[in-house]
Design a protein around this motif. Structure first.
Motif, PDB file in Angstrom:
ATOM      1  N   GLY A 127      -4.846   5.417  -5.174  1.00  9.93           N
ATOM      2  CA  GLY A 127      -3.784   4.465  -5.486  1.00  9.93           C
ATOM      3  C   GLY A 127      -2.911   4.147  -4.288  1.00  9.93           C
ATOM      4  O   GLY A 127      -2.575   2.979  -4.043  1.00  9.93           O
ATOM      5  N   ILE A 128      -2.537   5.162  -3.516  1.00 11.72           N
ATOM      6  CA  ILE A 128      -1.678   4.934  -2.345  1.00 11.72           C
ATOM      7  C   ILE A 128      -2.412   4.131  -1.284  1.00 11.72           C
ATOM      8  O   ILE A 128      -1.835   3.227  -0.655  1.00 11.72           O
ATOM      9  CB  ILE A 128      -1.197   6.277  -1.766  1.00 11.72           C
ATOM     10  N   VAL A 129      -3.688   4.437  -1.063  1.00  7.06           N
ATOM     11  CA  VAL A 129      -4.463   3.678  -0.067  1.00  7.06           C
ATOM     12  C   VAL A 129      -4.599   2.224  -0.501  1.00  7.06           C
ATOM     13  O   VAL A 129      -4.515   1.302   0.317  1.00  7.06           O
ATOM     14  CB  VAL A 129      -5.844   4.322   0.155  1.00  7.06           C
ATOM     15  N   MET A 130      -4.791   1.999  -1.803  1.00  2.11           N
ATOM     16  CA  MET A 130      -4.861   0.620  -2.318  1.00  2.11           C
ATOM     17  C   MET A 130      -3.531  -0.092  -2.128  1.00  2.11           C
ATOM     18  O   MET A 130      -3.490  -1.275  -1.771  1.00  2.11           O
ATOM     19  CB  MET A 130      -5.246   0.625  -3.794  1.00  2.11           C
ATOM     20  N   ALA A 131      -2.438   0.622  -2.350  1.00  2.00           N
ATOM     21  CA  ALA A 131      -1.118   0.014  -2.193  1.00  2.00           C
ATOM     22  C   ALA A 131      -0.809  -0.297  -0.733  1.00  2.00           C
ATOM     23  O   ALA A 131      -0.064  -1.237  -0.441  1.00  2.00           O
ATOM     24  CB  ALA A 131      -0.050   0.954  -2.757  1.00  2.00           C
ATOM     25  N   ALA A 132      -1.384   0.464   0.180  1.00  8.40           N
ATOM     26  CA  ALA A 132      -1.086   0.305   1.604  1.00  8.40           C
ATOM     27  C   ALA A 132      -1.947  -0.745   2.284  1.00  8.40           C
ATOM     28  O   ALA A 132      -1.652  -1.148   3.415  1.00  8.40           O
ATOM     29  CB  ALA A 132      -1.258   1.645   2.328  1.00  8.40           C
ATOM     30  N   ASN A 133      -3.004  -1.210   1.614  1.00  5.17           N
ATOM     31  CA  ASN A 133      -3.935  -2.144   2.247  1.00  5.17           C
ATOM     32  C   ASN A 133      -4.221  -3.338   1.344  1.00  5.17           C
ATOM     33  O   ASN A 133      -4.337  -3.170   0.123  1.00  5.17           O
ATOM     34  CB  ASN A 133      -5.268  -1.450   2.552  1.00  5.17           C
ATOM     35  N   PRO A 134      -4.361  -4.535   1.921  1.00  6.11           N
ATOM     36  CA  PRO A 134      -4.839  -5.679   1.135  1.00  6.11           C
ATOM     37  C   PRO A 134      -6.212  -5.345   0.568  1.00  6.11           C
ATOM     38  O   PRO A 134      -7.005  -4.653   1.216  1.00  6.11           O
ATOM     39  CB  PRO A 134      -4.922  -6.813   2.167  1.00  6.11           C
ATOM     40  N   ILE A 135      -6.505  -5.825  -0.615  1.00  9.43           N
ATOM     41  CA  ILE A 135      -7.726  -5.433  -1.301  1.00  9.43           C
ATOM     42  C   ILE A 135      -8.980  -5.800  -0.506  1.00  9.43           C
ATOM     43  O   ILE A 135      -9.952  -5.043  -0.476  1.00  9.43           O
ATOM     44  CB  ILE A 135      -7.774  -6.058  -2.713  1.00  9.43           C
TER      45      ILE A 135
END
Length: 254
Positions: free
Chosen positions: A44-52
């Motif tokens: 979840g954090i990696v998804m929040a930190a990067n554009p999909i």
């Protein structure tokens, strides 16, 4: 396929699992809440930190740590020297017929620019821009995987704090202390496993692949510029062999 990456990870994981089995068994190390905190939280954090789109490309590129067909530097140099010989003998326009033999788009672009009579400064500028953007793409992809190296242990620490709080709140209930302590310890364990036994080796191998590809591009750029300037094929070979260790240097003219 990169056998070293696969065998290395299999050995590492097999030894860790074996040590658990011959100890108290694997069962005590399996805790679903701990798994959710570390895995779910990290993703979840990696998804929040990067554009999909960046996240998808970065995770796909991680496959290069396992599936990779290396290009021989010696074969590349031999191909470029052959191009130099043909350009010297038949003119640089003759290289247009060699385009179907060029699998690398960077090499194909450079030879095409040279065949079209583009100025040397323009060729170098175009290819260097292509090179720099490739490096940026690689760095972005490596960074996506690298996030897990930092995030997974951090989520493990968060899980540890959650478990400790739950344990301290239920000190009067001995039955609740065990599960809370399991969350406290196993989240740190899971976070360390993900960071050190998955993300770190993959990110490191991706960096190595990027450096190898950059080196090949440097050889291509030097070869293209030498061919465009009409250098003697022997000189072209000597220039390109300089990119290899002395023990790997060969000559087609001996």
């Amino acid at each position: 396929m990169d056998i070293g990456s696969i065998v290395g990870l299999v050995i590492a994981w097999a030894l860790v699992l074996w040590s658990l089995v011959i100890g108290v068994g694997i069962g005590p190390y399996i805790d679903f809440p701990s798994f959710l905190i570390v895995i779910g939280g990290s993703v979840g954090i990696v998804m929040a930190a990067n554009p999909i789109n960046k996240l998808i490309v970065g995770l796909k590129s991680a496959s290069k740590a396992f599936i990779y067909i290396p290009q021989s530097e010696q074969n590349l140099i031999s191909q470029l020297v052959d191009f130099a010989v043909k350009a010297r003998r038949d003119g640089i326009l003759s290289l247009e017929s060699e385009e179907e033999n060029m699998k690398d788009e960077f090499l194909k672009k450079g030879i095409r620019l040279a065949v079209d009579g583009t100025e040397p400064e323009v060729i170098r500028t175009v290819l260097e821009m292509d090179f720099e953007n490739m490096v940026k793409r690689h760095d972005n992809n490596i960074a996506v995987v690298g996030y897990f190296i930092d995030i997974a242990p951090a989520m493990g620490m968060i899980g540890t704090l959650i478990g400790l709080v739950a344990m301290l709140l239920n000190m009067s209930d001995p039955a609740a202390i065990g599960p809370a302590m399991a969350v406290a310890l196993l989240t740190t364990f899971y976070g360390s496993l993900i960071a050190n036994m998955i993300a770190t080796p993959i990110a490191t191998k991706m960096k190595i692949r990027s450096i190898e590809e950059q080196h090949l591009r440097e050889i291509m750029l030097a070869g293209i510029m030498a061919i465009q300037s009409g250098d003697n094929p022997r000189i072209v070979e000597q220039k390109l062999n300089a990119y290899l260790p002395p023990s790997q240097r060969k000559s087609q003219f001996d």
